[in-house]
Every structure is written in structure tokens, then in C-alpha cells.
Design a protein around this motif. Sequence first.
Motif, PDB file in Angstrom:
ATOM      1  N   ILE B 125      62.795  59.015   9.902  1.00  0.00           N
ATOM      2  CA  ILE B 125      62.338  59.643  11.149  1.00  0.00           C
ATOM      3  C   ILE B 125      61.285  60.715  10.831  1.00  0.00           C
ATOM      4  O   ILE B 125      60.311  60.891  11.565  1.00  0.00           O
ATOM      5  CB  ILE B 125      63.525  60.212  11.968  1.00  0.00           C
ATOM      6  CG1 ILE B 125      63.141  60.260  13.451  1.00  0.00           C
ATOM      7  CG2 ILE B 125      63.985  61.574  11.491  1.00  0.00           C
ATOM      8  CD1 ILE B 125      64.317  60.406  14.379  1.00  0.00           C
ATOM      9  N   THR B 126      61.456  61.399   9.689  1.00  0.00           N
ATOM     10  CA  THR B 126      60.451  62.393   9.288  1.00  0.00           C
ATOM     11  C   THR B 126      59.122  61.707   9.012  1.00  0.00           C
ATOM     12  O   THR B 126      58.065  62.222   9.371  1.00  0.00           O
ATOM     13  CB  THR B 126      60.924  63.147   8.034  1.00  0.00           C
ATOM     14  OG1 THR B 126      62.252  63.588   8.238  1.00  0.00           O
ATOM     15  CG2 THR B 126      60.042  64.344   7.754  1.00  0.00           C
ATOM     16  N   THR B 127      59.190  60.557   8.374  1.00  0.00           N
ATOM     17  CA  THR B 127      57.963  59.824   8.066  1.00  0.00           C
ATOM     18  C   THR B 127      57.211  59.472   9.345  1.00  0.00           C
ATOM     19  O   THR B 127      55.982  59.634   9.422  1.00  0.00           O
ATOM     20  CB  THR B 127      58.301  58.544   7.283  1.00  0.00           C
ATOM     21  OG1 THR B 127      59.085  58.909   6.166  1.00  0.00           O
ATOM     22  CG2 THR B 127      57.039  57.836   6.836  1.00  0.00           C
ATOM     23  N   ILE B 128      57.953  59.006  10.353  1.00  0.00           N
ATOM     24  CA  ILE B 128      57.315  58.675  11.634  1.00  0.00           C
ATOM     25  C   ILE B 128      56.653  59.927  12.214  1.00  0.00           C
ATOM     26  O   ILE B 128      55.517  59.896  12.698  1.00  0.00           O
ATOM     27  CB  ILE B 128      58.366  58.126  12.637  1.00  0.00           C
ATOM     28  CG1 ILE B 128      58.997  56.832  12.132  1.00  0.00           C
ATOM     29  CG2 ILE B 128      57.748  57.930  14.024  1.00  0.00           C
ATOM     30  CD1 ILE B 128      58.105  55.627  12.164  1.00  0.00           C
ATOM     31  N   LEU B 129      57.374  61.041  12.128  1.00  0.00           N
ATOM     32  CA  LEU B 129      56.865  62.297  12.675  1.00  0.00           C
ATOM     33  C   LEU B 129      55.601  62.750  11.937  1.00  0.00           C
ATOM     34  O   LEU B 129      54.611  63.137  12.555  1.00  0.00           O
ATOM     35  CB  LEU B 129      57.954  63.366  12.570  1.00  0.00           C
ATOM     36  CG  LEU B 129      57.778  64.606  13.426  1.00  0.00           C
ATOM     37  CD1 LEU B 129      57.912  64.239  14.895  1.00  0.00           C
ATOM     38  CD2 LEU B 129      58.802  65.660  13.072  1.00  0.00           C
ATOM     39  N   ILE B 130      55.644  62.665  10.616  1.00  0.00           N
ATOM     40  CA  ILE B 130      54.485  63.089   9.822  1.00  0.00           C
ATOM     41  C   ILE B 130      53.287  62.203  10.124  1.00  0.00           C
ATOM     42  O   ILE B 130      52.157  62.668  10.286  1.00  0.00           O
ATOM     43  CB  ILE B 130      54.817  63.058   8.320  1.00  0.00           C
ATOM     44  CG1 ILE B 130      55.823  64.156   7.989  1.00  0.00           C
ATOM     45  CG2 ILE B 130      53.559  63.215   7.467  1.00  0.00           C
ATOM     46  CD1 ILE B 130      56.319  64.127   6.574  1.00  0.00           C
ATOM     47  N   MET B 131      53.573  60.917  10.226  1.00  0.00           N
ATOM     48  CA  MET B 131      52.508  59.967  10.531  1.00  0.00           C
ATOM     49  C   MET B 131      51.860  60.324  11.875  1.00  0.00           C
ATOM     50  O   MET B 131      50.632  60.383  11.993  1.00  0.00           O
ATOM     51  CB  MET B 131      53.149  58.583  10.622  1.00  0.00           C
ATOM     52  CG  MET B 131      52.206  57.437  10.490  1.00  0.00           C
ATOM     53  SD  MET B 131      53.231  55.947  10.457  1.00  0.00           S
ATOM     54  CE  MET B 131      52.054  54.781  11.066  1.00  0.00           C
ATOM     55  N   THR B 132      52.700  60.597  12.869  1.00  0.00           N
ATOM     56  CA  THR B 132      52.194  60.937  14.195  1.00  0.00           C
ATOM     57  C   THR B 132      51.377  62.229  14.160  1.00  0.00           C
ATOM     58  O   THR B 132      50.240  62.265  14.634  1.00  0.00           O
ATOM     59  CB  THR B 132      53.377  61.114  15.166  1.00  0.00           C
ATOM     60  OG1 THR B 132      54.249  60.007  15.014  1.00  0.00           O
ATOM     61  CG2 THR B 132      52.915  61.198  16.592  1.00  0.00           C
ATOM     62  N   PHE B 133      51.968  63.269  13.584  1.00  0.00           N
ATOM     63  CA  PHE B 133      51.248  64.539  13.508  1.00  0.00           C
ATOM     64  C   PHE B 133      49.987  64.403  12.667  1.00  0.00           C
ATOM     65  O   PHE B 133      48.977  65.053  12.945  1.00  0.00           O
ATOM     66  CB  PHE B 133      52.144  65.642  12.941  1.00  0.00           C
ATOM     67  CG  PHE B 133      53.032  66.277  13.979  1.00  0.00           C
ATOM     68  CD1 PHE B 133      52.539  66.602  15.232  1.00  0.00           C
ATOM     69  CD2 PHE B 133      54.354  66.549  13.708  1.00  0.00           C
ATOM     70  CE1 PHE B 133      53.347  67.180  16.194  1.00  0.00           C
ATOM     71  CE2 PHE B 133      55.173  67.133  14.666  1.00  0.00           C
ATOM     72  CZ  PHE B 133      54.667  67.446  15.911  1.00  0.00           C
ATOM     73  N   GLY B 134      50.064  63.562  11.653  1.00  0.00           N
ATOM     74  CA  GLY B 134      48.893  63.323  10.812  1.00  0.00           C
ATOM     75  C   GLY B 134      47.742  62.777  11.639  1.00  0.00           C
ATOM     76  O   GLY B 134      46.599  63.218  11.520  1.00  0.00           O
ATOM     77  N   LEU B 135      48.057  61.827  12.517  1.00  0.00           N
ATOM     78  CA  LEU B 135      47.017  61.240  13.363  1.00  0.00           C
ATOM     79  C   LEU B 135      46.471  62.279  14.339  1.00  0.00           C
ATOM     80  O   LEU B 135      45.264  62.362  14.558  1.00  0.00           O
ATOM     81  CB  LEU B 135      47.580  60.030  14.121  1.00  0.00           C
ATOM     82  CG  LEU B 135      47.917  58.819  13.246  1.00  0.00           C
ATOM     83  CD1 LEU B 135      48.735  57.792  14.033  1.00  0.00           C
ATOM     84  CD2 LEU B 135      46.666  58.168  12.697  1.00  0.00           C
ATOM     85  N   VAL B 136      47.367  63.083  14.910  1.00  0.00           N
ATOM     86  CA  VAL B 136      46.940  64.126  15.844  1.00  0.00           C
ATOM     87  C   VAL B 136      46.028  65.126  15.122  1.00  0.00           C
ATOM     88  O   VAL B 136      44.950  65.475  15.604  1.00  0.00           O
ATOM     89  CB  VAL B 136      48.159  64.857  16.451  1.00  0.00           C
ATOM     90  CG1 VAL B 136      47.709  66.073  17.241  1.00  0.00           C
ATOM     91  CG2 VAL B 136      48.948  63.916  17.340  1.00  0.00           C
ATOM     92  N   ALA B 137      46.485  65.567  13.931  1.00  0.00           N
ATOM     93  CA  ALA B 137      45.719  66.549  13.161  1.00  0.00           C
ATOM     94  C   ALA B 137      44.341  65.992  12.819  1.00  0.00           C
ATOM     95  O   ALA B 137      43.328  66.678  12.929  1.00  0.00           O
ATOM     96  CB  ALA B 137      46.468  66.919  11.892  1.00  0.00           C
ATOM     97  N   PHE B 138      44.325  64.720  12.446  1.00  0.00           N
ATOM     98  CA  PHE B 138      43.059  64.100  12.080  1.00  0.00           C
ATOM     99  C   PHE B 138      42.118  64.052  13.280  1.00  0.00           C
ATOM    100  O   PHE B 138      40.926  64.333  13.158  1.00  0.00           O
ATOM    101  CB  PHE B 138      43.330  62.691  11.553  1.00  0.00           C
ATOM    102  CG  PHE B 138      42.107  62.011  11.023  1.00  0.00           C
ATOM    103  CD1 PHE B 138      41.486  62.475   9.876  1.00  0.00           C
ATOM    104  CD2 PHE B 138      41.583  60.903  11.673  1.00  0.00           C
ATOM    105  CE1 PHE B 138      40.355  61.836   9.385  1.00  0.00           C
ATOM    106  CE2 PHE B 138      40.449  60.271  11.188  1.00  0.00           C
ATOM    107  CZ  PHE B 138      39.845  60.736  10.039  1.00  0.00           C
ATOM    108  N   GLN B 139      42.681  63.720  14.450  1.00  0.00           N
ATOM    109  CA  GLN B 139      41.857  63.671  15.656  1.00  0.00           C
ATOM    110  C   GLN B 139      41.291  65.056  15.973  1.00  0.00           C
ATOM    111  O   GLN B 139      40.149  65.183  16.393  1.00  0.00           O
ATOM    112  CB  GLN B 139      42.687  63.154  16.832  1.00  0.00           C
ATOM    113  CG  GLN B 139      41.890  62.963  18.107  1.00  0.00           C
ATOM    114  CD  GLN B 139      40.861  61.847  17.991  1.00  0.00           C
ATOM    115  OE1 GLN B 139      41.187  60.675  17.915  1.00  0.00           O
ATOM    116  NE2 GLN B 139      39.600  62.216  17.954  1.00  0.00           N
TER     117      GLN B 139
END
Lengths: 400, 277, 229
Positions: B125-139
Amino acid sequence: MKKYWKFIATITIIVLSIGTFYVSSTMSAESHPEFVIKTISGNAEEIKPLVLEGSYTSSMSYVGTNLKVTSDGSTYDSRSFLDKLIGQPPTVIKDFQEKYRTFMRGKDPLVNYFFENEEFLAYATVDYRLDSLRSRDFKFHISVLNKKDGSIDSFTEEVPDSGELEYISVDDVQKVEGELYLITRNMTRNNDNFSEEAHIYTINIANQKISDHEAIVDTTNGQSDTRINVRLVETTPTEANNHLIIVKTELKVIEDMESIREEFINQEIISYNLVTKEKETIDVPELRLDENQLSFFDGSLIYFTRLDGQELVVTPYSIVDNHAGKAYSIKLSGENGHVDGQLTTIKDGKLYIASSQLNADVVVADADKGEILFRGQVTLEDSSKETRQFELYLHEIYVK
Amino acid sequence: MRNYLKLVNFEFNRVAKLFAVLLSFTFIVQVIGVIVQSKSYLNMADKKIYEEFMPKAQFLESFGHMSFFQIIRSVWFLGPIAICIAGVGFYIFLIWYRDWLGKNTFIYRLLMLPTTRLNIFYAKITTILIMTFGLVAFQLILLPVEILFMKTMVPEEFRSDMGVGELLTNMPELSIIIPGSFVELILYYGTGLLVVSVIFTAILMERSFRWKGIFAGLVYIAIASVIFILPLLLQEFVLNGYFYPVELLVLEIITGLIILAASIWMSRFLLTKKITV
Amino acid sequence: MIEVKAVEKKYGRKKILKGVSFTAKKGEITCLIGINGVGKTTILNAIMALTPINKGQILIDGKTLDKHTFEKITFIPDAITMLPHMTIAEAMEFMDDFYHCWNQERATELLGFFRLNQSDRISSLSKGNTAKVNLLLGLALDVDYVLMDEPFSGIDMFSREDIANVFTSHLIENRGVIITTHEVGDIEHLIDKVVLLDDGMVSKEFSAEEAREIEGKSVIDVMREVYQR
């Protein structure tokens, strides 16, 4: 460490990027211009209780921000999450919610539904079920708060004779002695004929029963090409009034090929005494009702206003002795000499006038004689600083 | 804790490729979008002003300034975001099933690690969260870069500049992904986390009981959803607006935490007692 | 000691295990023998809590399984337990990362023993080498018990010899081993104890040595007696 680099790099980027974004967005949020009410003449003390509410829209933005302009300058509603969640109920309701938190639970934030005096805060609303065929189960929900001992009297009462009712809304709540008066607008349907009337329900608070009800203004009429509008003239919601002022307007409906127009036929002003249940038609021969606006009613005086060029002509009319007072006029100035969008209110014998436009006059005058106590202008505090294009629109005047 | 972090790192490295693909796809398509949109505006301006001899002022009057808002609303910009959302949504399922499916029986290893099995759940679940935040941060990083791109292409007189914050407040669709305040960010993504935890529990039910588990999982999702909106339903239909909005928010947060706790408890039970390789 | 007590397991309505009980001691090689589908793998999975059981109890040194038990017991299934894109070295690193009981020395020794190349990717390995890597990852752990599921099935002759050699080496010494097989031939002489499974139950549990020395029968002889009755 080598196998952790992707993970560490990603976490770092997330923290830096999102962190920077939110830190900088909270710091740069307040970039709205400051508006003030500039004094031109008179005593600035007079506008201390005045609140102008409106919205500010920058040309860069498609969303307006609500703001309040007072003698202290302008305050913008923050668009923070919590504020959005709480919503922006009218100032009066907000005060009620702060002062009487328990009582205000589950109450619709509509000023019309409330009555307040020194001892009581009353609330009444109506609900009904919509069926496919017709509405039914009309019920009044009534709550009265006794401010002294904090006791709350809540009850539900069926709306009497609701058989033909189609729609009902509470326009005003008044309380005189032990009686609560609900002034409603009732729409009834008789086959395909709809008619609207102003109705009053008298409720005895002690036994929680509807003791009386009657139509104040009946709008049933035979002709199909005329329409009758009934409007209850607003008063300060937090003040008790023994009189109701109702404006009945008759309009002729003209159907063209392309459109439907309405033409003014006749207007009547009806005063209704809650205690004696007497109804009187106010006849003011010297005032042409189609020109004059009935702007305000403060319990004993009705103020008719009319714009004459750049002047606002005010005629006070006393309903106690049925006599129109001496008219006076107040000179106003607006953007490019154009005066419109007047906001007026009267409190404690003072007339407050403002305009929805920027750089328009703000005037406080003696409501009776028209003597000007204050004259000012809503304007940018520092216009040289502001290069952006924007629109300021004030839509509400309120005196604390 | 150490094992949890090791597992998170391991899971993240497993998704790193997909993550990199999503990032580069977003970058490439959005930058192309900036170029295409700016070019088409400039071409139109050229045509009107130099071929049809329209005065510049009149052109601006009738066609408006070029703003980044036009780019943001195009499919060039929103398309990659939609793909990324779909990618994360898809991976919520794949992150579990890839350990079971095909020749890959990595689940044996995961379940036999000398650490509490719930760490697998937390790590995923952390991986999913990091992935999501990673995409947001990148945007968030990409936005100013793209704005800069547009600035170099379109001359100032044709431009109406907007900051990132301003763009977001005027684009409600985008402010769900990048909310205006940090509190909202926590609330929105907290809700997202809750949804993922419920889906994870449903997946584990399926993995434990197979066909019957699919049914149980769907029932669990339904129950969780109903409980989650229960305060709102009660407020609306039973209590007639008894609670003030702030109180309702607190109630919702508590309800959400209860559901999250129930999902974690249920997942722990399934992972230790019911899971089948 | 691993104690399997009256374990029952259903798949849907079908009862696969109908009350299986046996024990496996440290220092002994216990062999679960039975035809395919009799539930041998299920028993090993159940010991490792990789599948739930409907009834019964499984104790490892007197305790039920928890996370610490995985430092004490390991399972080498008939399938690769690492990600296919990993190299053998990466797989070893992964084990080292998570297990305290990982013995790097022994792992290196096993690499040599099996003649495996560290930089090979798991997905590129032959069936035989895959089985060897599996064994390596399991045996390099300093655990008391090793469970092996069909270590010889589908593997070429030379690899079988290599794997069989492990059983006589110090790599197995002092450990309790449970091995499942349906063809006992290769390791008959290595086994200490045999558990014959039939129709979801233990039909016979006996010591291979006793059978050989007292009754003068090989394991296969006993199997014949049991299964062809």
C-alpha cells in the motif's frame, strides 16, 4: 545503499516538490487589492457598523472571491478548505450559530425563517413530500429558544387545510406576545389553475397549536392574461414588527410571436396588523407606485425611493397616521456620472446607501429628513499599486 | 520497521520501470502538447495579422491571449494524467496478482519471510502511495517547466500569464489531484488510501477463498462503502442536518479510520490464517 | 520436532487430508510418499502456513508457527521463489537482506557445489539449475528444518546426482528434513523414515532402517505391500 537510490530519490523529490508547492502557495495566497471607504465629508464614525459584501474577480481568474468592505478596509473570504466546508451563511445566521450552537443545529441558514428579539429566537420552516401526482404531508417545524433560560421549545404541526396546496414557503416569522406568526406564500392548484396567495398562520406557542390562519392577499383572478405578484417587503430580520407590508403587483401578460412580455397594470401596498389582524390598503396618491420603489420598511415608516437622474428621491411614509412625509433627495455620483445598482438599508433612523460599483458613493443620512451625515466612496486604497484588471461587485449592505 | 522499509524499497524497485514509463510518457506528451498548442495559436495569429491584415489589437480582442489554461484543458495535458491514473489503478491489482500468476511464485518467498506478514500489506500500500505522490510531485515540477516552454515560444504581448496556483484554482478537475491546501491533500489522498486498503482486503479475500472470495470481497467493498457514507446519509435523511459541517468532517474522518483499521485487521487475519499460495 | 496432528483439509467439498498425523525429528530425513494428488504438497504448505487447514494442529518444536519460525524452518517448493528477472547473486542478496540465519559462506560453497554462475538470470536457467538454485537458497539458511517438495521431479540425470549428493553431505547433517516424492528410487538409501500416504491418510509410518535390517525389506518392497494390497 545502491539499491535504495531510486526509492530515496523519489521520496526526496516528493517531499521537496509537494512541500515547496504548499509552502509557497500559502505564502502567496494573499495578493488581493485592499479596498477602503474613503471619507469625503461628514463623520467617519457613522460607517463603523456598515458592512458591504461583494465579490472580487481578477481578469486573470475565472473564479471570484467574496469580500467584505467596512470602515476598517477589506477582508477577503479565505478559500481555505475549512471555510469552504463551513460555507458562507449570512452574517446574521453566522452570529446565531456562534451564540446559540445547540439551537441552530439542523436549521436552514435562511434569514427569513428566523425571528429574534431580546428574549426569544424563533425558527419556522415547512416541509412536505413531493409525490408524482401532488405534494402532501405539509408540516411546519417550529422551534423557539428562550434566551434567558436556554430552553428550547420544538414542535411539528400539520399545515391546516392543505388539501389543495401545491407549494408553500415561509417568507417571514414574527412573534408578538405568545403568538408566533408565519407569513407564507401558498400556491394552490385547482385542476389546472394555479393561484398564489400570502397567508398567515398564527401559532400559540403555549399549547403548540395553530390557532388561526387566513389569506392576507388573495390573488385569485378570472383573467388569464394577467398575473399577480405578491411580495412581502423585507424588514431587518432581527427586529420585531407588528405590521407586515405586502406589495401586490398586477401584471398584464402579453404574448408576442417571439416572446412573452409583462406590462405593469397596478400596484397596491397592503399593510397588515398582526395583532389586530386589520388589513389596510395604503394609498399614496402623490407617489406614483410604478416609478417608486418600496425600498424599506422599519416597522412604522415605509421608505419609497426613486432615482431621478443622479438623485435618489426618498419619501418616508408613516403607516401610523397614514401620511406621506416630506420627500428629500440625496445626490449621488457614480462611475461616469451613471448611477445604478443602489443598495439601501435603514437602521435606527439612519439611511445607508451604497452602490454595487467601485468608486460610487457611500452615504449615511438621517432617514427622516435626509440630512447627510457621511459621504464617502468605496475605492482602492492605493490605486497606483494595482495594475491588474479586476471587477468588484458589491451586492449586500448590512448594518451591524 | 527495518523489514517494512526493505520491503517497500523492494516493491518500489519492482514498479520502478512502470513508474519511469508513466513519467516519461507524461513528460513527452505534455511537452508536445505545449508546442502544438502554442504553434497553432501563433499560426493563427500569423494568418490573421499578416495575411488578413487584421490589426493586432483586434486579433487579441476576438481571439484572446494565449494562456497556459488552453494547454491545460487540452487532451495533450489531461490525457497523460488519465493514463497515469489508470496505470496506478491497474497496478493496485497487479501488485498482488503478479506474485501469484504465471510461472512466478514469489508469494512463497514473501509469505515465508521472517517478518510479520502484514508488512507485505503495508509495503504494497505504501508503494501505491509513493507511486501516486511521485506522479503528483512530478506534475508539479513539470508545470512550471512547461509554462516556461510556452513563454519562450509565445511573445509576451500575446500571452496572459498565470501562476501554477492560479491555474489550479481555475481548473476544478485538476484540483482533485492537486488540491489547493495541504489539509485537502491529506484528506483526499487519505480517502484514496482508505479505498486502496479496502480493495486490498477484497483481493486478499479472493486469494484466500478464490470464487467464494470474490463474492466476499465485493460484499466487503459494499459494506465499507455504505459505512463510509453512513454519516452523510444519516445527516441527510434521519438527523435533518443535526451536525455542523465541521462535526460531520470529524465523524467522516473517524469512520474512515475505523474502516481502515477494519481492513488492516481483516488483511492480517487473512494473511496469517487464510491465505493460500 | 515437527508434529503434524490429525490434520484435515478440504478443497471445496472434497476432503484431501482426512486426519494426517506424523512426526519428523531433527537429524532425520523423513520421506512423504504417495501417488500424485494425495496431498503431499498440501501438507508441506500447511506446515509453512501457506494454506489453511480445516482441522488439526501443526507444531514446530512444540509451538505453532509464527514469524520467528521462518528463521528455523525453510521450504523449498517445486517452483522458483524468486523473481525471474533477478540474477542468482541478486536472489542471494535478497535472502541475506531478510534472513538473519543466511549463511553466506555456505551459499558460496553451494554455488561451487552445484557449479552455478552467479550472474545468470533465474529466468534463463534450465529446469535442473532452477532446482539447484532453489536448494541453494533454502540450504544456505542456518535452519533446523528443511522441507523439500519433489526435488527430483522432471530433472535430468546429472542434476539428480548432484542433488542426491547433497543429502549425504554435511549440508544436511543435523537437520530435520521432510521430503516428498512419488518416485523413491533415487534416495531410497538416504531415507531414515517413511510416511506412506494413501487416500488422505497415513497408511504406514515406519523406519527405513528397521525395515531393511529387521524385516529385510527395501522401502519399495513395503510400498508394494501397502499400495498393491
